[in-house]
Design a protein around this motif. Structure first.
Motif, PDB file in Angstrom:
ATOM      1  N   ARG A   1     -12.527  -0.164  21.614  1.00  0.00           N
ATOM      2  CA  ARG A   1     -11.278   0.278  22.209  1.00  0.00           C
ATOM      3  C   ARG A   1     -10.542  -0.903  22.858  1.00  0.00           C
ATOM      4  O   ARG A   1      -9.336  -1.077  22.688  1.00  0.00           O
ATOM      5  N   ARG A   2     -11.291  -1.701  23.620  1.00  0.00           N
ATOM      6  CA  ARG A   2     -10.713  -2.871  24.266  1.00  0.00           C
ATOM      7  C   ARG A   2     -10.160  -3.840  23.220  1.00  0.00           C
ATOM      8  O   ARG A   2      -9.079  -4.425  23.392  1.00  0.00           O
ATOM      9  N   SER A   3     -10.893  -4.011  22.131  1.00  0.00           N
ATOM     10  CA  SER A   3     -10.471  -4.927  21.080  1.00  0.00           C
ATOM     11  C   SER A   3      -9.162  -4.483  20.438  1.00  0.00           C
ATOM     12  O   SER A   3      -8.312  -5.318  20.092  1.00  0.00           O
ATOM     13  N   LEU A   4      -8.973  -3.201  20.284  1.00  0.00           N
ATOM     14  CA  LEU A   4      -7.729  -2.679  19.719  1.00  0.00           C
ATOM     15  C   LEU A   4      -6.569  -2.868  20.691  1.00  0.00           C
ATOM     16  O   LEU A   4      -5.479  -3.307  20.302  1.00  0.00           O
ATOM     17  N   ILE A   5      -6.783  -2.544  21.946  1.00  0.00           N
ATOM     18  CA  ILE A   5      -5.724  -2.656  22.945  1.00  0.00           C
ATOM     19  C   ILE A   5      -5.230  -4.086  23.066  1.00  0.00           C
ATOM     20  O   ILE A   5      -4.031  -4.349  23.188  1.00  0.00           O
ATOM     21  N   HIS A   6      -6.156  -5.039  22.999  1.00  0.00           N
ATOM     22  CA  HIS A   6      -5.795  -6.440  23.198  1.00  0.00           C
ATOM     23  C   HIS A   6      -5.552  -7.193  21.897  1.00  0.00           C
ATOM     24  O   HIS A   6      -5.457  -8.420  21.889  1.00  0.00           O
TER      25      HIS A   6
ATOM     26  N   GLU B   1      -8.320   9.687  17.707  1.00  0.00           N
ATOM     27  CA  GLU B   1      -7.300   9.308  18.688  1.00  0.00           C
ATOM     28  C   GLU B   1      -6.103   8.632  18.030  1.00  0.00           C
ATOM     29  O   GLU B   1      -5.199   8.163  18.719  1.00  0.00           O
ATOM     30  N   HIS B   2      -6.110   8.568  16.693  1.00  0.00           N
ATOM     31  CA  HIS B   2      -5.008   7.982  15.909  1.00  0.00           C
ATOM     32  C   HIS B   2      -4.871   6.476  16.117  1.00  0.00           C
ATOM     33  O   HIS B   2      -3.826   5.902  15.793  1.00  0.00           O
ATOM     34  N   ALA B   3      -5.908   5.838  16.653  1.00  0.00           N
ATOM     35  CA  ALA B   3      -5.894   4.389  16.801  1.00  0.00           C
ATOM     36  C   ALA B   3      -6.324   3.717  15.498  1.00  0.00           C
ATOM     37  O   ALA B   3      -5.947   2.577  15.224  1.00  0.00           O
ATOM     38  N   LEU B   4      -7.119   4.417  14.719  1.00  0.00           N
ATOM     39  CA  LEU B   4      -7.550   3.956  13.404  1.00  0.00           C
ATOM     40  C   LEU B   4      -7.260   5.055  12.392  1.00  0.00           C
ATOM     41  O   LEU B   4      -7.039   6.208  12.780  1.00  0.00           O
ATOM     42  N   GLU B   5      -7.293   4.703  11.113  1.00  0.00           N
ATOM     43  CA  GLU B   5      -7.097   5.725  10.095  1.00  0.00           C
ATOM     44  C   GLU B   5      -8.207   5.653   9.056  1.00  0.00           C
ATOM     45  O   GLU B   5      -8.642   4.567   8.668  1.00  0.00           O
ATOM     46  N   ALA B   6      -8.677   6.826   8.659  1.00  0.00           N
ATOM     47  CA  ALA B   6      -9.729   6.923   7.652  1.00  0.00           C
ATOM     48  C   ALA B   6      -9.087   6.971   6.276  1.00  0.00           C
ATOM     49  O   ALA B   6      -8.108   7.696   6.056  1.00  0.00           O
TER      50      ALA B   6
ATOM     51  N   LEU C   1      -1.602   5.391  24.108  1.00  0.00           N
ATOM     52  CA  LEU C   1      -0.460   4.702  23.511  1.00  0.00           C
ATOM     53  C   LEU C   1      -0.709   3.201  23.407  1.00  0.00           C
ATOM     54  O   LEU C   1      -0.339   2.567  22.413  1.00  0.00           O
ATOM     55  N   TRP C   2      -1.346   2.634  24.410  1.00  0.00           N
ATOM     56  CA  TRP C   2      -1.704   1.213  24.348  1.00  0.00           C
ATOM     57  C   TRP C   2      -2.699   0.962  23.218  1.00  0.00           C
ATOM     58  O   TRP C   2      -2.627  -0.047  22.527  1.00  0.00           O
ATOM     59  N   LEU C   3      -3.601   1.900  23.066  1.00  0.00           N
ATOM     60  CA  LEU C   3      -4.610   1.783  22.017  1.00  0.00           C
ATOM     61  C   LEU C   3      -3.954   1.727  20.642  1.00  0.00           C
ATOM     62  O   LEU C   3      -4.353   0.947  19.773  1.00  0.00           O
ATOM     63  N   GLN C   4      -2.938   2.539  20.446  1.00  0.00           N
ATOM     64  CA  GLN C   4      -2.258   2.592  19.153  1.00  0.00           C
ATOM     65  C   GLN C   4      -1.292   1.423  18.932  1.00  0.00           C
ATOM     66  O   GLN C   4      -1.073   1.001  17.798  1.00  0.00           O
ATOM     67  N   SER C   5      -0.722   0.906  20.004  1.00  0.00           N
ATOM     68  CA  SER C   5       0.291  -0.147  19.854  1.00  0.00           C
ATOM     69  C   SER C   5      -0.254  -1.553  20.081  1.00  0.00           C
ATOM     70  O   SER C   5       0.457  -2.533  19.838  1.00  0.00           O
ATOM     71  N   GLY C   6      -1.522  -1.677  20.531  1.00  0.00           N
ATOM     72  CA  GLY C   6      -2.105  -2.984  20.806  1.00  0.00           C
ATOM     73  C   GLY C   6      -1.965  -3.998  19.685  1.00  0.00           C
ATOM     74  O   GLY C   6      -1.515  -5.137  19.910  1.00  0.00           O
TER      75      GLY C   6
ATOM     76  N   MET D   1     -25.263   3.388  13.892  1.00  0.00           N
ATOM     77  CA  MET D   1     -24.933   4.733  14.361  1.00  0.00           C
ATOM     78  C   MET D   1     -23.880   4.746  15.471  1.00  0.00           C
ATOM     79  O   MET D   1     -22.876   5.488  15.372  1.00  0.00           O
ATOM     80  N   PRO D   2     -24.032   3.970  16.563  1.00  0.00           N
ATOM     81  CA  PRO D   2     -22.997   4.006  17.598  1.00  0.00           C
ATOM     82  C   PRO D   2     -21.658   3.485  17.114  1.00  0.00           C
ATOM     83  O   PRO D   2     -20.604   3.948  17.577  1.00  0.00           O
ATOM     84  N   VAL D   3     -21.679   2.563  16.168  1.00  0.00           N
ATOM     85  CA  VAL D   3     -20.429   2.049  15.606  1.00  0.00           C
ATOM     86  C   VAL D   3     -19.725   3.141  14.813  1.00  0.00           C
ATOM     87  O   VAL D   3     -18.521   3.355  14.937  1.00  0.00           O
ATOM     88  N   ARG D   4     -20.497   3.858  13.995  1.00  0.00           N
ATOM     89  CA  ARG D   4     -19.928   4.935  13.192  1.00  0.00           C
ATOM     90  C   ARG D   4     -19.302   6.008  14.092  1.00  0.00           C
ATOM     91  O   ARG D   4     -18.203   6.497  13.831  1.00  0.00           O
ATOM     92  N   GLU D   5     -20.003   6.364  15.157  1.00  0.00           N
ATOM     93  CA  GLU D   5     -19.484   7.379  16.072  1.00  0.00           C
ATOM     94  C   GLU D   5     -18.228   6.890  16.785  1.00  0.00           C
ATOM     95  O   GLU D   5     -17.266   7.646  16.977  1.00  0.00           O
ATOM     96  N   ALA D   6     -18.239   5.624  17.205  1.00  0.00           N
ATOM     97  CA  ALA D   6     -17.078   5.073  17.897  1.00  0.00           C
ATOM     98  C   ALA D   6     -15.857   5.044  16.991  1.00  0.00           C
ATOM     99  O   ALA D   6     -14.746   5.394  17.412  1.00  0.00           O
ATOM    100  N   LEU D   7     -16.040   4.655  15.745  1.00  0.00           N
ATOM    101  CA  LEU D   7     -14.929   4.635  14.793  1.00  0.00           C
ATOM    102  C   LEU D   7     -14.382   6.043  14.576  1.00  0.00           C
ATOM    103  O   LEU D   7     -13.169   6.242  14.466  1.00  0.00           O
ATOM    104  N   GLY D   8     -15.287   7.025  14.512  1.00  0.00           N
ATOM    105  CA  GLY D   8     -14.850   8.410  14.363  1.00  0.00           C
ATOM    106  C   GLY D   8     -13.993   8.859  15.532  1.00  0.00           C
ATOM    107  O   GLY D   8     -12.979   9.546  15.352  1.00  0.00           O
ATOM    108  N   ARG D   9     -14.381   8.474  16.747  1.00  0.00           N
ATOM    109  CA  ARG D   9     -13.599   8.828  17.932  1.00  0.00           C
ATOM    110  C   ARG D   9     -12.225   8.167  17.889  1.00  0.00           C
ATOM    111  O   ARG D   9     -11.206   8.787  18.226  1.00  0.00           O
ATOM    112  N   LEU D  10     -12.183   6.924  17.463  1.00  0.00           N
ATOM    113  CA  LEU D  10     -10.921   6.188  17.423  1.00  0.00           C
ATOM    114  C   LEU D  10      -9.999   6.725  16.330  1.00  0.00           C
ATOM    115  O   LEU D  10      -8.782   6.710  16.473  1.00  0.00           O
TER     116      LEU D  10
END
Length: 249
Positions: A35-40, A75-80, A175-180, A63-72
């Motif tokens: 999340r931090r990496s996307l924002i910045h 949140e519309h910060a990433l797209e599948a 919004l910061w997450l999406q526009s970072g 596993m934690p990476v897969r779950e984190a990507l799913g959450r993002l």
């Protein structure tokens, strides 16, 4: 059932519903770091994010990476994509306009709510952050731009925290997450002749906040937010014009 038995049953249910702390902490940390990496702006627009690569960089399992990507993604910060891969959304005019409009509305409201709660210590801090941001911009390399981006977020975050609105704060973080990635890309496009460090709107915002000028503060904030999006829009215009020239050549 007696009260004692009922209490014991509820307590047992509570214990049974808790997840192991170590696992939860790891998953949350992976999510927070991505999340931090996307924002910045560490990830760029259109960049493909591969689970195995990220797991290796984060020194964790997949596993934690897969779950984190799913959450993002949710949140519309990433797209599948159809092939199950994940990427940072590409730049489109529609997305630019939508994010800019939403940020101006929500962050403008937060700024208005924060104004009565800001004092001398806050203005001193905002000046210090702006000065640091200017110094970071002078480096003109990837590391310095990333540092400037983080200082820019710290500047706005300091104002918004004074609004004491947890709900709006979460919306702004989204919004910061999406526009970072866009904001980071724009840092390399600004006109150094007219705005060497890209911070003159910060100084205008501080001055307006100090004198209690609500309209002036919102105008400065709007110019600051839309500046990055306008730079990218201008780049898109130039690229399209170049393509038209080539196609008619």
């Amino acid at each position: 059932m007696s009260d004692a038995e009922g209490h014991t049953g509820l307590a047992a249910m509570g214990r049974g519903s808790l997840n192991p702390v170590a696992r939860e902490t790891l998953h949350d940390r992976v999510y927070a770091e991505l999340r931090r990496s996307l924002i910045h702006g560490i990830f760029t627009t259109g960049q493909m994010l591969r689970i195995q690569d990220l797991a290796e960089r984060l020194q964790t399992s997949t596993m934690p990476v897969r779950e984190a990507l799913g959450r993002l993604v949710s949140e519309h910060a990433l797209e599948a994509l159809p092939n199950r891969s994940v990427r940072v959304p590409v730049i489109t005019r529609e997305r630019l306009e939508d994010l800019a409009r939403a940020r101006c509305i929500i962050e403008g409201q937060m700024t208005a709510l924060a104004m009565p709660n800001l004092g001398k210590a806050d203005f001193d801090r905002l000046r210090a952050l702006t000065t640091e941001c200017e110094q970071a911009f002078h480096g003109r390399n990837e590391d310095s731009i990333r540092a400037a981006t983080e200082l820019n977020h710290a500047f706005h975050d300091h104002i918004y925290r004074a609004a004491h609105s947890e709900v709006l704060g979460r919306v702004i973080e989204s919004l910061w997450l999406q526009s970072g990635p866009y904001v980071h890309a724009a840092a390399f496009l600004h006109d150094e002749k007219t705005d060497p460090a890209g911070t003159h709107h910060h100084w205008q915002l501080i001055e307006a906040l100090e004198r209690g000028d609500r309209e002036g503060a919102l105008a400065a904030l709007t110019r600051d937010i839309t500046r990055a999006f306008s730079l990218i829009r201008n780049r898109l215009d130039a690229e399209e014009a170049e393509q038209r020239t080539l196609s008619h050549g």
